[in-house]
Design a protein around this motif. Structure first.
Motif, PDB file in Angstrom:
ATOM      1  N   ALA A   1       0.814  -1.216   0.000  1.00 23.59           N
ATOM      2  CA  ALA A   1       0.000   0.000   0.000  1.00 23.59           C
ATOM      3  C   ALA A   1       0.851   1.271   0.000  1.00 23.59           C
ATOM      4  O   ALA A   1       0.328   2.367  -0.213  1.00 23.59           O
ATOM      5  CB  ALA A   1      -0.938   0.013   1.206  1.00 23.59           C
ATOM      6  N   LYS A   2       2.151   1.138   0.228  1.00 26.42           N
ATOM      7  CA  LYS A   2       3.027   2.315   0.188  1.00 26.42           C
ATOM      8  C   LYS A   2       3.207   2.823  -1.242  1.00 26.42           C
ATOM      9  O   LYS A   2       3.579   3.979  -1.446  1.00 26.42           O
ATOM     10  CB  LYS A   2       4.395   1.978   0.785  1.00 26.42           C
ATOM     11  N   VAL A   3       2.956   1.969  -2.202  1.00 31.08           N
ATOM     12  CA  VAL A   3       3.083   2.352  -3.610  1.00 31.08           C
ATOM     13  C   VAL A   3       1.771   2.991  -4.059  1.00 31.08           C
ATOM     14  O   VAL A   3       0.709   2.399  -3.888  1.00 31.08           O
ATOM     15  CB  VAL A   3       3.409   1.126  -4.486  1.00 31.08           C
ATOM     16  N   PRO A   4       1.812   4.198  -4.619  1.00 26.99           N
ATOM     17  CA  PRO A   4       0.573   4.877  -5.025  1.00 26.99           C
ATOM     18  C   PRO A   4      -0.199   4.061  -6.066  1.00 26.99           C
ATOM     19  O   PRO A   4       0.380   3.419  -6.942  1.00 26.99           O
ATOM     20  CB  PRO A   4       1.072   6.206  -5.622  1.00 26.99           C
ATOM     21  N   LEU A   5      -1.508   4.098  -5.946  1.00 23.37           N
ATOM     22  CA  LEU A   5      -2.373   3.368  -6.865  1.00 23.37           C
ATOM     23  C   LEU A   5      -2.381   4.011  -8.249  1.00 23.37           C
ATOM     24  O   LEU A   5      -2.295   5.232  -8.379  1.00 23.37           O
ATOM     25  CB  LEU A   5      -3.805   3.331  -6.324  1.00 23.37           C
ATOM     26  N   GLU A   6      -2.495   3.168  -9.251  1.00 20.84           N
ATOM     27  CA  GLU A   6      -2.639   3.659 -10.617  1.00 20.84           C
ATOM     28  C   GLU A   6      -4.087   4.063 -10.882  1.00 20.84           C
ATOM     29  O   GLU A   6      -4.979   3.821 -10.062  1.00 20.84           O
ATOM     30  CB  GLU A   6      -2.220   2.566 -11.607  1.00 20.84           C
TER      31      GLU A   6
END
Length: 333
Positions: A220-225
């Protein structure tokens, strides 16, 4: 002796049949449902009219409170709710990552490795207090590396990796006997706190729940596309387990089925194994059935994008495609 019938003879036999079938070309006379206008109409226009009729019927069902049929609820969205306003830029702590091991530890941190080592040693003591076997954090790291390498260099069985045809990198990392001992004892959660199998609130993924929670937290640390998809994957296994599924259309037909929320880049933002019987629904979550609640939990992850609260517009039995938005879709009334 059999005789081959000509087309004319077959036609005469059919014409004399008593089943009431009519084989005349002039079907508009005998077929009460025949509509010459429909035959020559534009196909797209016909489909559009049919969809409009279905939508009108659904609205009537929802409007009639005396109707016993469960209403089909449609999501009514405003334009601003469909407009993508998210931020896809990576945070600074991801941009500074260079080596592959740094990326791995970002998603699978050393704190999790330490937790695995502690839980494994706890299990050894619980099983036999006199057992001298213990593992360190370095042992767990080497074990993960060996298992990962064995998945890339595929040999008939595990001992083959320590034979003449094996990989020197695996042989130097860990002896075969130590690997076998660790495979038998590795644990990820405290068995003494697990609920009995008869408890309705039992979590079938309890034994690996800390791993799943930590991975999802780090994913979840990676921003959503902007464009996301929920699909299923198979983790192949030969183990005997009630959660093992058979999917004939998958490359590996037997295994654990895992629902995955991913983007067009192929990155998995959230994973949730399909466990079967239990159907735990949280507060303010729609109960769409066991087969649909799993994918729904992936879509509604609390990060402020489309949460599916009704299966009328989107079929949860196949692939779910949603568009990431800043505002969540409102729940049905």
């Amino acid at each position: 002796m059999s005789k081959t019938l000509r087309k004319g003879e077959i036609r005469e036999i059919l014409d004399e049949s008593e089943d009431g079938l009519d084989f005349d070309d002039d079907d508009d006379v005998d077929d009460p449902n025949y509509n010459e206008e429909l035959v020559h109409a534009d196909f797209d226009e016909v489909v559009e009219n049919i969809l409009e009729d279905i939508e009108n019927e659904n609205m009537e069902l929802c409007a009639d409170p005396s109707n016993d049929v469960p209403p089909i609820l449609n999501l009514v969205l405003e334009e601003h709710q469909l407009r993508f306003t998210g931020n896809t830029s990576l945070p600074d702590d991801i941009k500074i990552i260079e080596a592959p091991i740094e990326y791995f530890l970002y998603l699978f941190p050393k704190e999790l490795i330490k937790c695995i080592a502690n839980e494994t040693n706890l299990y050894v003591v619980q099983k036999d207090v006199n057992d001298p076997f213990r593992v360190s954090e370095m042992d767990i790291q080497q074990f993960i590396g060996v298992v990962y390498m064995m998945s890339l260099v595929q040999l008939p069985n595990v001992p083959s990796h320590w034979s003449k045809i094996g990989t020197s990198m695996i042989q130097e990392a860990m002896p075969l006997k130590k690997l076998e001992n660790l495979r038998r004892r590795i644990h990820f959660n405290d068995n003494s706190k697990n609920l009995p199998s008869t408890d309705k609130n039992i979590d079938r993924m309890y034994k690996i729940r800390p791993i799943l929670d930590e991975l999802n937290k780090n994913f979840a640390k990676v921003p959503l596309e902007q464009h996301l998809c929920v699909d299923e994957q198979i983790c192949s296994t030969k183990a005997r387990n009630p959660m093992k599924r058979y999917l004939p259309n998958k490359p590996h037909k037997w295994g654990y089925k895992i629902f995955v929320l991913c983007g067009t880049t192929g990155f998995a933002y959230k994973i949730e194994p399909e466990t079967g019987k239990e159907n735990i629904v949280g507060d303010n979550e729609p109960d769409l059935g066991a087969s649909s609640n799993g994918p729904t939990k992936l879509v509604d992850d609390g990060r402020g994008f489309a949460q599916i609260t009704c299966s009328a517009n989107i079929s949860l039995r196949g692939t779910i495609v949603v568009e990431n938005t800043e505002e969540s879709i409102p729940s049905h009334p």
